[in-house]
Write a protein that holds these residues in place. Structure first.
Motif, PDB file in Angstrom:
ATOM      1  N   LYS A   1       0.837  -1.206   0.000  1.00  0.00           N
ATOM      2  CA  LYS A   1       0.000   0.000   0.000  1.00  0.00           C
ATOM      3  C   LYS A   1       0.870   1.252   0.000  1.00  0.00           C
ATOM      4  CE  LYS A   1      -4.169  -1.806   2.206  1.00  0.00           C
ATOM      5  NZ  LYS A   1      -5.013  -1.792   3.416  1.00  0.00           N
TER       6      LYS A   1
ATOM      7  N   THR B   1      -1.331  -1.154  -4.539  1.00  0.00           N
ATOM      8  CA  THR B   1      -2.692  -1.680  -4.355  1.00  0.00           C
ATOM      9  C   THR B   1      -3.757  -0.698  -4.821  1.00  0.00           C
ATOM     10  OG1 THR B   1      -2.801  -0.822  -2.098  1.00  0.00           O
ATOM     11  CG2 THR B   1      -1.980  -3.072  -2.365  1.00  0.00           C
TER      12      THR B   1
ATOM     13  N   PRO C   1     -10.508  -3.032  -2.367  1.00  0.00           N
ATOM     14  CA  PRO C   1     -10.131  -3.150  -0.954  1.00  0.00           C
ATOM     15  C   PRO C   1     -10.864  -4.279  -0.220  1.00  0.00           C
ATOM     16  CG  PRO C   1     -11.230  -1.057  -1.375  1.00  0.00           C
ATOM     17  CD  PRO C   1     -11.056  -1.731  -2.685  1.00  0.00           C
TER      18      PRO C   1
ATOM     19  N   GLU D   1      -9.011  -7.481   1.487  1.00  0.00           N
ATOM     20  CA  GLU D   1      -9.242  -7.837   2.897  1.00  0.00           C
ATOM     21  C   GLU D   1      -9.688  -9.290   3.027  1.00  0.00           C
ATOM     22  OE1 GLU D   1      -8.726  -7.139   6.758  1.00  0.00           O
ATOM     23  OE2 GLU D   1      -8.343  -5.620   5.237  1.00  0.00           O
TER      24      GLU D   1
END
Length: 172
Positions: A46, A51, A56, A60
Motif C-alpha cells: 500500500k 494496491t 479493498p 481484505e
C-alpha cells in the motif's frame, strides 16, 4: 456513572484478571500479531502504491483467507496459541467509546485489569485490552492496540446503526 456514559447493548465473550507484568507481555505479543507477515507485506505494498487498482474488500478477504490458512496450518502442526489463563469469565453486555459494561459486578473501582474480548468483527479475533474499573461492572479502557481500537469503534458504530434501523422499523 453509567448514565454519564453512552453505552449500547451487545453480547461479547470476555475474560479478565488483575493486571500484572506477565499479562502486559501477552498484551504486547497479541499486538505484534496484527503485524503478521501478510499484514506487513500488504502495508508495504500500500505504501508503494501497488494496491491502488485493487478492490479493498477483495484484498481484505484474501488477507483473512491467508490468515485462516496459517491458523489451520498451526493447528495441524500443533503450534496452537496458548493464552494465559485468566480468573474471570463473563459477558460484556454494553459497549461505548472508551467504556464497556459486564454482566456481573466483578470490578473494583480504579483497579487495573487485563482482559481479552472476542470481538465479532471480520475476521473475528481476540482483542486484548488494559482497563480500570470505573464501577463494579463498568470498565474504562486504558490501552488497546490501534487496529483493535479501530475495529472496536467500528463495531460500536455498526451496532448503533442497527439499533436505529430497528427503532425506525418499530415506530413505522
Amino acid at each position: 456513572m453509567a448514565d454519564k456514559i453512552r453505552l449500547i447493548p451487545v453480547i461479547v465473550e470476555f475474560e479478565f484478571d488483575e493486571y500484572n507484568n506477565e499479562l502486559q507481555k501477552e498484551f504486547d505479543m497479541l499486538g505484534s500479531e496484527s503485524d503478521d507477515p501478510i499484514g506487513q507485506y500488504v502495508k508495504l505494498a500500500k505504501a508503494r502504491g501497488e494496491t491502488k487498482e485493487t478492490d479493498p474488500v477483495l484484498l481484505e478477504l484474501l488477507i483473512a483467507l491467508h490468515r485462516k490458512v496459517d491458523e489451520l496450518s498451526a493447528i495441524v502442526k500443533n503450534e496452537e496459541k496458548n493464552f494465559i489463563k485468566l480468573k474471570n469469565k463473563t459477558k460484556i453486555t454494553e459497549i461505548g467509546f472508551g467504556y464497556f459494561k459486564i454482566k456481573n459486578n466483578l470490578f473494583e473501582k480504579n483497579k487495573k485489569y487485563y482482559g481479552r474480548m472476542k470481538l465479532p468483527v471480520f475476521p473475528p479475533r481476540i482483542v486484548p485490552v488494559i482497563f480500570k474499573g470505573a464501577d463494579k461492572n463498568i470498565a474504562k479502557i486504558e490501552f488497546m492496540h490501534e487496529r483493535d481500537e479501530k475495529d472496536y469503534n467500528a463495531y460500536i458504530m455498526a451496532r448503533e446503526r442497527a439499533m436505529i434501523r430497528q427503532m425506525k422499523a418499530e415506530n413505522g
